[in-house]
Design an enzyme around this catalytic site. Structure first.
Site, PDB file in Angstrom:
ATOM      1  CE  LYS A  98      -2.045  -0.907   3.867  1.00  0.00           C
ATOM      2  NZ  LYS A  98      -0.900  -2.353   4.296  1.00  0.00           N
ATOM      3  NE  ARG A 151      -3.719  -0.749  10.730  1.00  0.00           N
ATOM      4  CZ  ARG A 151      -2.919  -0.203   9.932  1.00  0.00           C
ATOM      5  NH1 ARG A 151      -2.924   0.576   9.238  1.00  0.00           N
ATOM      6  NH2 ARG A 151      -1.725  -1.264   9.890  1.00  0.00           N
ATOM      7  NE  ARG A 162       8.055  -2.423   5.865  1.00  0.00           N
ATOM      8  CZ  ARG A 162       6.810  -2.475   6.131  1.00  0.00           C
ATOM      9  NH1 ARG A 162       5.944  -2.106   5.123  1.00  0.00           N
ATOM     10  NH2 ARG A 162       6.253  -3.100   7.038  1.00  0.00           N
ATOM     11  NE  ARG A 220       7.091  -0.437   9.751  1.00  0.00           N
ATOM     12  CZ  ARG A 220       5.791  -0.469   8.927  1.00  0.00           C
ATOM     13  NH1 ARG A 220       5.829   0.270   7.830  1.00  0.00           N
ATOM     14  NH2 ARG A 220       4.586  -0.936   9.302  1.00  0.00           N
ATOM     15  NE  ARG A 269       2.734  -4.670  10.942  1.00  0.00           N
ATOM     16  CZ  ARG A 269       3.782  -4.762  10.281  1.00  0.00           C
ATOM     17  NH1 ARG A 269       4.800  -5.431  10.617  1.00  0.00           N
ATOM     18  NH2 ARG A 269       3.696  -4.145   9.236  1.00  0.00           N
TER      19      ARG A 269
HETATM   20  P1  AP5 Z   1       4.953  -1.566   1.665  1.00  0.00           P
HETATM   21  O1  AP5 Z   1       4.339  -0.838   0.659  1.00  0.00           O
HETATM   22  O2  AP5 Z   1       5.812  -1.085   3.108  1.00  0.00           O
HETATM   23  O3  AP5 Z   1       3.573  -2.588   2.294  1.00  0.00           O
HETATM   24  P2  AP5 Z   1       2.435  -1.801   3.098  1.00  0.00           P
HETATM   25  O4  AP5 Z   1       1.175  -2.484   2.671  1.00  0.00           O
HETATM   26  O5  AP5 Z   1       2.400  -0.184   3.046  1.00  0.00           O
HETATM   27  O6  AP5 Z   1       2.762  -2.328   4.458  1.00  0.00           O
HETATM   28  P3  AP5 Z   1       2.885  -1.754   6.067  1.00  0.00           P
HETATM   29  O7  AP5 Z   1       3.406  -2.678   6.984  1.00  0.00           O
HETATM   30  O8  AP5 Z   1       3.399  -0.309   6.072  1.00  0.00           O
HETATM   31  O9  AP5 Z   1       1.357  -1.736   6.459  1.00  0.00           O
HETATM   32  P4  AP5 Z   1       0.758  -1.674   7.686  1.00  0.00           P
HETATM   33  O10 AP5 Z   1      -0.513  -1.447   7.300  1.00  0.00           O
HETATM   34  O11 AP5 Z   1       0.992  -3.026   8.479  1.00  0.00           O
HETATM   35  O12 AP5 Z   1       1.652  -0.615   8.596  1.00  0.00           O
HETATM   36  P5  AP5 Z   1       1.053   0.637   8.932  1.00  0.00           P
HETATM   37  O13 AP5 Z   1       2.438   1.576   8.716  1.00  0.00           O
HETATM   38  O14 AP5 Z   1      -0.019   1.191   8.178  1.00  0.00           O
HETATM   39  O15 AP5 Z   1       5.493  -2.641   1.222  1.00  0.00           O
HETATM   40  C1  AP5 Z   1       6.283  -3.773   1.965  1.00  0.00           C
HETATM   41  C2  AP5 Z   1       7.719  -4.153   1.527  1.00  0.00           C
HETATM   42  O16 AP5 Z   1       7.483  -4.863   0.231  1.00  0.00           O
HETATM   43  C3  AP5 Z   1       8.382  -3.075   1.389  1.00  0.00           C
HETATM   44  O17 AP5 Z   1       9.910  -3.645   1.528  1.00  0.00           O
HETATM   45  C4  AP5 Z   1       8.564  -2.950  -0.341  1.00  0.00           C
HETATM   46  O18 AP5 Z   1       9.567  -2.505  -0.868  1.00  0.00           O
HETATM   47  C5  AP5 Z   1       8.108  -4.235  -0.907  1.00  0.00           C
HETATM   48  N1  AP5 Z   1       6.916  -4.333  -1.720  1.00  0.00           N
HETATM   49  C6  AP5 Z   1       5.880  -3.335  -1.849  1.00  0.00           C
HETATM   50  N2  AP5 Z   1       5.365  -3.888  -3.252  1.00  0.00           N
HETATM   51  C7  AP5 Z   1       5.964  -4.919  -3.620  1.00  0.00           C
HETATM   52  C8  AP5 Z   1       5.833  -5.607  -4.646  1.00  0.00           C
HETATM   53  N3  AP5 Z   1       4.565  -5.635  -5.483  1.00  0.00           N
HETATM   54  N4  AP5 Z   1       6.428  -6.769  -5.000  1.00  0.00           N
HETATM   55  C9  AP5 Z   1       7.623  -6.992  -4.253  1.00  0.00           C
HETATM   56  N5  AP5 Z   1       7.907  -6.316  -3.016  1.00  0.00           N
HETATM   57  C10 AP5 Z   1       7.383  -5.309  -2.922  1.00  0.00           C
HETATM   58  O19 AP5 Z   1       0.809   0.635  10.533  1.00  0.00           O
HETATM   59  C11 AP5 Z   1       1.621   0.347  11.305  1.00  0.00           C
HETATM   60  C12 AP5 Z   1       1.382   0.354  12.884  1.00  0.00           C
HETATM   61  O20 AP5 Z   1       0.750   1.722  13.262  1.00  0.00           O
HETATM   62  C13 AP5 Z   1       0.084  -0.586  13.092  1.00  0.00           C
HETATM   63  O21 AP5 Z   1       0.453  -1.906  13.374  1.00  0.00           O
HETATM   64  C14 AP5 Z   1      -0.617   0.106  14.234  1.00  0.00           C
HETATM   65  O22 AP5 Z   1       0.117  -0.203  15.429  1.00  0.00           O
HETATM   66  C15 AP5 Z   1      -0.569   1.605  13.909  1.00  0.00           C
HETATM   67  N6  AP5 Z   1      -1.715   2.279  13.253  1.00  0.00           N
HETATM   68  C16 AP5 Z   1      -1.456   2.652  11.683  1.00  0.00           C
HETATM   69  N7  AP5 Z   1      -2.770   3.066  11.381  1.00  0.00           N
HETATM   70  C17 AP5 Z   1      -3.655   2.715  12.178  1.00  0.00           C
HETATM   71  C18 AP5 Z   1      -5.021   2.856  12.550  1.00  0.00           C
HETATM   72  N8  AP5 Z   1      -5.774   3.391  11.199  1.00  0.00           N
HETATM   73  N9  AP5 Z   1      -5.543   2.809  13.640  1.00  0.00           N
HETATM   74  C19 AP5 Z   1      -4.734   2.202  14.643  1.00  0.00           C
HETATM   75  N10 AP5 Z   1      -3.439   1.971  14.351  1.00  0.00           N
HETATM   76  C20 AP5 Z   1      -2.765   2.132  13.395  1.00  0.00           C
END
Ligand code: AP5
Length: 219
Positions: free
Chosen positions: A13, A88, A127, A160, A171
């Site tokens: 994403k 979420r 990552r 991270r 997660r």
């Molecule tokens: P990446 O693009 O980083 O993936 P992502 O879907 O953004 O994954 P995240 O782990 O960041 O999502 P998340 O929802 O768990 O974390 P968030 O930061 O929102 O890609 C992942 C890897 O794959 C990278 O290395 C990339 O290079 C590689 N890649 C990407 N696309 C690829 C492809 N097509 N092919 C091959 N490789 C690829 O949230 C973190 C924490 O914050 C949560 O756990 C929670 O504690 C808190 N939080 C955030 N939002 C909320 C909310 N709304 N409510 C409550 N808590 C929240």
């Protein structure tokens, strides 16, 4: 254009949102990035959120809602935005709907990133994220030009805290219980667009643009 990117951790994403936002000149609003930045500089919100983020639990509703509300009210959001990581769960989805009604903004399209579990774990464990600008890289799939350094700003790349095995497992469980119900919710509201996101980043980007009816990537 207003879009919500929905999908499991590691679905890509952030990678796609960052590129699309740059091309469309829209803000990329990642609640995860905002929280990590707040933790890094130890704001009151960061201190409150730290243990939740690092363990893979959801941060309490009030904190997230305040943060999203403050961000979408900023001037650069007038033309639109890409929301990545919010909502979420159903409570957050209802809160977003209420906020958009209040602001007289139409309901966004929701892009659901569909990815197989084994692909997710490989993406998360490889990552590396820029400590400075938070651009994501991958040791195997999208390595930086110079090892350990961000291509965009030269910052140091780190793993991270929530990309350690125990937090990844947590997660994925939180995603299944809290976030998956949003797929049916947005499908029945007619807002859902399903993106097959197993391919490489270029393939996913092409598919995303075709789903949204926009041209090829410029960056
Ligand atoms: P990446 O693009 O980083 O993936 P992502 O879907 O953004 O994954 P995240 O782990 O960041 O999502 P998340 O929802 O768990 O974390 P968030 O930061 O929102 O890609 C992942 C890897 O794959 C990278 O290395 C990339 O290079 C590689 N890649 C990407 N696309 C690829 C492809 N097509 N092919 C091959 N490789 C690829 O949230 C973190 C924490 O914050 C949560 O756990 C929670 O504690 C808190 N939080 C955030 N939002 C909320 C909310 N709304 N409510 C409550 N808590 C929240």
């Amino acid at each position: 254009m207003r879009l919500v990117f929905l999908g499991p951790p590691g679905a890509g994403k952030g990678t796609q949102a960052e590129q699309l936002a740059r091309d469309l000149k829209l803000p990329h609003i990642s609640t995860g990035n905002i929280l990590r930045q707040a933790i890094k500089v130890s704001t009151p919100t960061g201190l409150e959120a730290k243990s939740y983020v690092e363990s893979g639990a959801l941060v309490p509703f009030d904190i997230i809602l305040r943060l999203v509300r403050d961000r979408v009210l900023q001037d650069d959001c007038r033309r639109g935005w890409i929301l990545d990581g919010f909502p979420r769960n159903l409570d957050q989805a209802h809160a977003l709907a209420a906020l958009l009604v209040e602001l007289k903004i139409a309901a966004p399209k929701v892009v659901y990133f569909q990815v197989r579990d084994e692909v997710l774990v490989r993406r998360l464990s490889g990552r590396r994220t820029c400590r400075n600008c938070q651009t994501p890289f991958h040791v195997e799939f999208s390595p930086p030009k110079s090892a350990g350094k961000c291509d965009r700003c030269g910052g140091t790349l780190d793993q991270r805290a929530d990309d350690q095995e125990a937090a990844i497992r947590k997660r994925l469980v939180v995603y299944q219980t809290e976030t998956v119900p949003l797929v049916a919710h947005y499908r029945s509201a007619g807002q859902l667009l399903t993106l097959s996101a197993d391919g490489d980043p270029g393939q996913v980007s092409t598919e995303l643009r075709s789903l949204l009816g926009i041209g090829v990537a410029t960056s």
